[in-house]
Design a protein around this motif. Structure first.
Motif, mmCIF file in Angstrom:
data_model
loop_
_atom_site.group_PDB
_atom_site.id
_atom_site.type_symbol
_atom_site.label_atom_id
_atom_site.label_comp_id
_atom_site.label_asym_id
_atom_site.label_seq_id
_atom_site.Cartn_x
_atom_site.Cartn_y
_atom_site.Cartn_z
ATOM 1 N N PRO A 1 0.833 -1.206 0.000
ATOM 2 C CA PRO A 1 0.000 0.000 0.000
ATOM 3 C C PRO A 1 0.864 1.250 0.000
ATOM 4 O O PRO A 1 1.994 1.253 0.510
ATOM 5 C CB PRO A 1 -0.807 -0.123 1.293
ATOM 6 C CG PRO A 1 -0.645 -1.537 1.745
ATOM 7 C CD PRO A 1 0.677 -1.990 1.231
ATOM 8 N N ILE A 2 0.328 2.317 -0.565
ATOM 9 C CA ILE A 2 0.977 3.626 -0.533
ATOM 10 C C ILE A 2 0.087 4.548 0.293
ATOM 11 O O ILE A 2 -1.118 4.672 0.028
ATOM 12 C CB ILE A 2 1.173 4.190 -1.950
ATOM 13 C CG1 ILE A 2 2.091 3.263 -2.749
ATOM 14 C CG2 ILE A 2 1.755 5.590 -1.910
ATOM 15 C CD1 ILE A 2 2.310 3.717 -4.172
ATOM 16 N N VAL A 3 0.682 5.173 1.298
ATOM 17 C CA VAL A 3 -0.080 5.982 2.243
ATOM 18 C C VAL A 3 0.449 7.410 2.232
ATOM 19 O O VAL A 3 1.549 7.690 1.752
ATOM 20 C CB VAL A 3 -0.007 5.390 3.667
ATOM 21 C CG1 VAL A 3 -0.611 3.999 3.705
ATOM 22 C CG2 VAL A 3 1.439 5.353 4.150
ATOM 23 N N LYS B 1 -2.242 12.701 12.747
ATOM 24 C CA LYS B 1 -1.230 11.812 13.290
ATOM 25 C C LYS B 1 -1.177 10.487 12.541
ATOM 26 O O LYS B 1 -0.139 9.830 12.511
ATOM 27 C CB LYS B 1 -1.510 11.555 14.774
ATOM 28 C CG LYS B 1 -1.412 12.804 15.642
ATOM 29 C CD LYS B 1 -1.657 12.457 17.103
ATOM 30 C CE LYS B 1 -1.545 13.692 17.977
ATOM 31 N NZ LYS B 1 -1.786 13.385 19.407
ATOM 32 N N SER B 2 -2.291 10.069 11.967
ATOM 33 C CA SER B 2 -2.340 8.785 11.277
ATOM 34 C C SER B 2 -2.368 8.996 9.771
ATOM 35 O O SER B 2 -2.783 10.044 9.277
ATOM 36 C CB SER B 2 -3.577 7.988 11.710
ATOM 37 O OG SER B 2 -4.763 8.708 11.393
ATOM 38 N N SER B 3 -1.919 7.992 9.044
ATOM 39 C CA SER B 3 -1.868 8.046 7.589
ATOM 40 C C SER B 3 -3.127 7.412 6.998
ATOM 41 O O SER B 3 -3.859 6.689 7.669
ATOM 42 C CB SER B 3 -0.622 7.316 7.081
ATOM 43 O OG SER B 3 -0.625 5.970 7.517
ATOM 44 N N TYR B 4 -3.346 7.673 5.712
ATOM 45 C CA TYR B 4 -4.484 7.066 5.021
ATOM 46 C C TYR B 4 -4.033 6.592 3.644
ATOM 47 O O TYR B 4 -3.035 7.054 3.096
ATOM 48 C CB TYR B 4 -5.656 8.043 4.912
ATOM 49 C CG TYR B 4 -5.361 9.314 4.149
ATOM 50 C CD1 TYR B 4 -5.560 9.401 2.773
ATOM 51 C CD2 TYR B 4 -4.886 10.449 4.810
ATOM 52 C CE1 TYR B 4 -5.288 10.562 2.070
ATOM 53 C CE2 TYR B 4 -4.614 11.611 4.122
ATOM 54 C CZ TYR B 4 -4.826 11.660 2.761
ATOM 55 O OH TYR B 4 -4.557 12.819 2.065
ATOM 56 N N ASN C 1 -8.348 -2.028 -4.693
ATOM 57 C CA ASN C 1 -9.460 -2.744 -4.077
ATOM 58 C C ASN C 1 -9.282 -2.729 -2.562
ATOM 59 O O ASN C 1 -8.243 -3.175 -2.052
ATOM 60 C CB ASN C 1 -9.503 -4.190 -4.579
ATOM 61 C CG ASN C 1 -9.718 -4.271 -6.073
ATOM 62 O OD1 ASN C 1 -10.553 -3.570 -6.624
ATOM 63 N ND2 ASN C 1 -8.962 -5.130 -6.743
ATOM 64 N N ILE C 2 -10.269 -2.209 -1.863
ATOM 65 C CA ILE C 2 -10.194 -2.126 -0.399
ATOM 66 C C ILE C 2 -11.441 -2.755 0.207
ATOM 67 O O ILE C 2 -12.507 -2.810 -0.420
ATOM 68 C CB ILE C 2 -10.055 -0.667 0.090
ATOM 69 C CG1 ILE C 2 -11.278 0.155 -0.318
ATOM 70 C CG2 ILE C 2 -8.783 -0.047 -0.439
ATOM 71 C CD1 ILE C 2 -11.279 1.555 0.273
ATOM 72 N N ARG D 1 -11.274 5.119 9.213
ATOM 73 C CA ARG D 1 -10.562 6.351 8.860
ATOM 74 C C ARG D 1 -9.649 6.171 7.648
ATOM 75 O O ARG D 1 -8.777 6.986 7.403
ATOM 76 C CB ARG D 1 -9.739 6.820 10.054
ATOM 77 C CG ARG D 1 -10.564 7.188 11.278
ATOM 78 C CD ARG D 1 -9.665 7.507 12.444
ATOM 79 N NE ARG D 1 -8.886 6.320 12.856
ATOM 80 C CZ ARG D 1 -7.954 6.344 13.798
ATOM 81 N NH1 ARG D 1 -7.676 7.474 14.435
ATOM 82 N NH2 ARG D 1 -7.294 5.249 14.114
ATOM 83 N N GLN D 2 -9.864 5.081 6.901
ATOM 84 C CA GLN D 2 -9.053 4.764 5.721
ATOM 85 C C GLN D 2 -7.590 4.494 6.062
ATOM 86 O O GLN D 2 -6.715 4.618 5.205
ATOM 87 C CB GLN D 2 -9.146 5.893 4.676
ATOM 88 C CG GLN D 2 -10.519 6.067 4.077
ATOM 89 C CD GLN D 2 -10.986 4.840 3.314
ATOM 90 O OE1 GLN D 2 -10.280 4.330 2.474
ATOM 91 N NE2 GLN D 2 -12.195 4.381 3.601
ATOM 92 N N LYS D 3 -7.309 4.133 7.291
ATOM 93 C CA LYS D 3 -5.963 3.755 7.685
ATOM 94 C C LYS D 3 -5.738 2.288 7.360
ATOM 95 O O LYS D 3 -6.585 1.442 7.649
ATOM 96 C CB LYS D 3 -5.753 4.003 9.182
ATOM 97 C CG LYS D 3 -4.365 3.617 9.666
ATOM 98 C CD LYS D 3 -4.238 3.805 11.164
ATOM 99 C CE LYS D 3 -2.868 3.358 11.653
ATOM 100 N NZ LYS D 3 -2.730 3.505 13.119
#
Length: 272
Positions: A113-115, A122-125, A213-214, A242-244
C-alpha cells in the motif's frame, strides 16, 4: 470408450476430452457410447473423491478459489480482520531508492500500500497500491536514469532528504548493505552510484494504482471471497473507518484449508 472413461474418472473432465477422442477417431458412431461412458465415469468418481487436478491443487497449496467456496457456512463467521496480515509494509508517495531496495529484499510480499500522512493528522491514510514487479521496474529505471542524464525523466521529484556525508567504515558498510539488497532483488547498479541511492527519491504516486481494491476490516469473509472471485484480484487492502491501512489479504488467506485453521484457532481462543 475405455480411454474416455479413464480420463473422465481421474480428471473429472467430460465434454472436452470426449470431443477430442471423437475427432481423433474420425468416427461419429462413438459419440453416443462416449457420452454415456463419460457421464457414468464422472458420476462414480465424484462419489469416490476429488479428481487428479483437485488433488494437485490441495497438495501444492495453490490459491485456487472456486464458486462453491462461497456457499461454505464458515464464511458468515469470520471477518477480514481474522485472516488479514497485520501491519504490512507501506510506502509513502516518495521514498529513497535504498529504502525501497531494503524493503523488497527483506519482505516477500508481492504488493504494498501507498499511504499519505498529512501534517494536520497523526495517522496516515491509503492513497494507492503498487505491486512488487512494478517497484522493481521503477527502481531499475531510476538507476538507469542516473547513469544517463539525457534519458527521459520519469518517477522523479524534488528531494526532501538532506544529503549525508559518509564517514569512514560506516559509509562502506551502508554501501555494502545497499549492494547486497540490490543483488537480492536482481537490480543492477554501478558501484559509483550506490552512495547516492540513500538520497535519490523515487516518486511512487504516478506509478501506482490510485483506486485499489479495499475492504473494511469488519467485513465478513464472504465479501472478501466475492471480490476475489468476481474481480480476479490478487491482493485486498484492509482499512478501518478512517481509511488507515490495517492489513492485507491475499488469495492464499481465503483458501478453504486456511479458513478452517483460522476458524479452529478462533474457536479455541473463545473457549479459553
Amino acid at each position: 470408450v475405455g480411454a474416455s472413461a479413464m480420463v473422465s474418472g481421474s480428471s473429472h473432465n467430460t465434454i472436452a476430452f470426449m470431443m477430442i477422442l471423437v475427432e481423433l477417431t474420425n468416427d461419429s458412431t462413438y459419440l453416443i457410447p462416449c457420452i454415456i461412458t463419460v457421464i457414468c465415469a464422472r458420476a462414480v468418481s465424484k462419489m469416490v473423491g476429488d479428481g487428479f487436478y483437485e488433488l494437485q491443487v490441495h497438495r501444492t497449496n495453490l490459491p485456487f478459489l472456486a464458486q462453491e467456496d462461497e456457499k461454505r457456512p464458515i464464511l458468515n463467521v469470520l471477518t477480514a480482520e481474522d485472516v488479514m496480515t497485520r501491519d504490512p509494509f507501506c510506502f509513502h508517495g516518495s521514498e529513497p531508492a535504498a529504502y525501497i531496495a531494503a524493503v523488497l529484499a527483506s519482505c516477500p510480499h508481492n504488493g504494498f500500500p501507498i499511504v499519505h500522512t498529512p501534517m494536520s493528522r497523526k495517522s496516515s491514510y491509503l492513497i494507492g497500491f503498487i505491486t512488487r514487479e512494478r517497484l522493481l521496474s521503477i527502481l531499475q529505471r531510476r538507476i538507469d536514469e542516473l547513469q544517463d542524464p539525457h534519458a527521459p525523466r520519469i518517477n522523479s521529484m524534488a528531494s526532501d532528504f538532506a544529503p549525508e556525508s559518509p564517514v569512514g567504515g560506516k559509509a562502506s558498510q551502508r554501501t555494502a548493505k545497499v549492494l547486497r539488497n540490490l543483488d537480492i532483488v536482481g537490480i543492477s547498479c554501478p558501484h559509483y552510484l550506490l552512495p547516492k541511492l540513500h538520497t535519490v527519491p523515487v516518486d511512487l504516486r504516478d506509478n501506482s494504482d490510485i483506486c485499489p481494491n479495499i475492504v473494511r476490516e469488519t467485513a465478513p469473509i464472504k465479501v472478501v471471497l466475492h471480490v476475489f472471485l468476481r474481480l480476479g484480484a490478487r491482493h485486498l487492502t484492509i482499512v478501518d473507518d478512517r481509511q488507515k491501512v490495517t492489513g492485507i489479504v491475499t488469495r492464499c488467506d481465503v483458501t478453504p484449508h486456511v479458513l478452517e485453521k483460522r476458524f479452529s484457532a478462533l474457536t479455541d481462543n473463545q473457549r479459553l
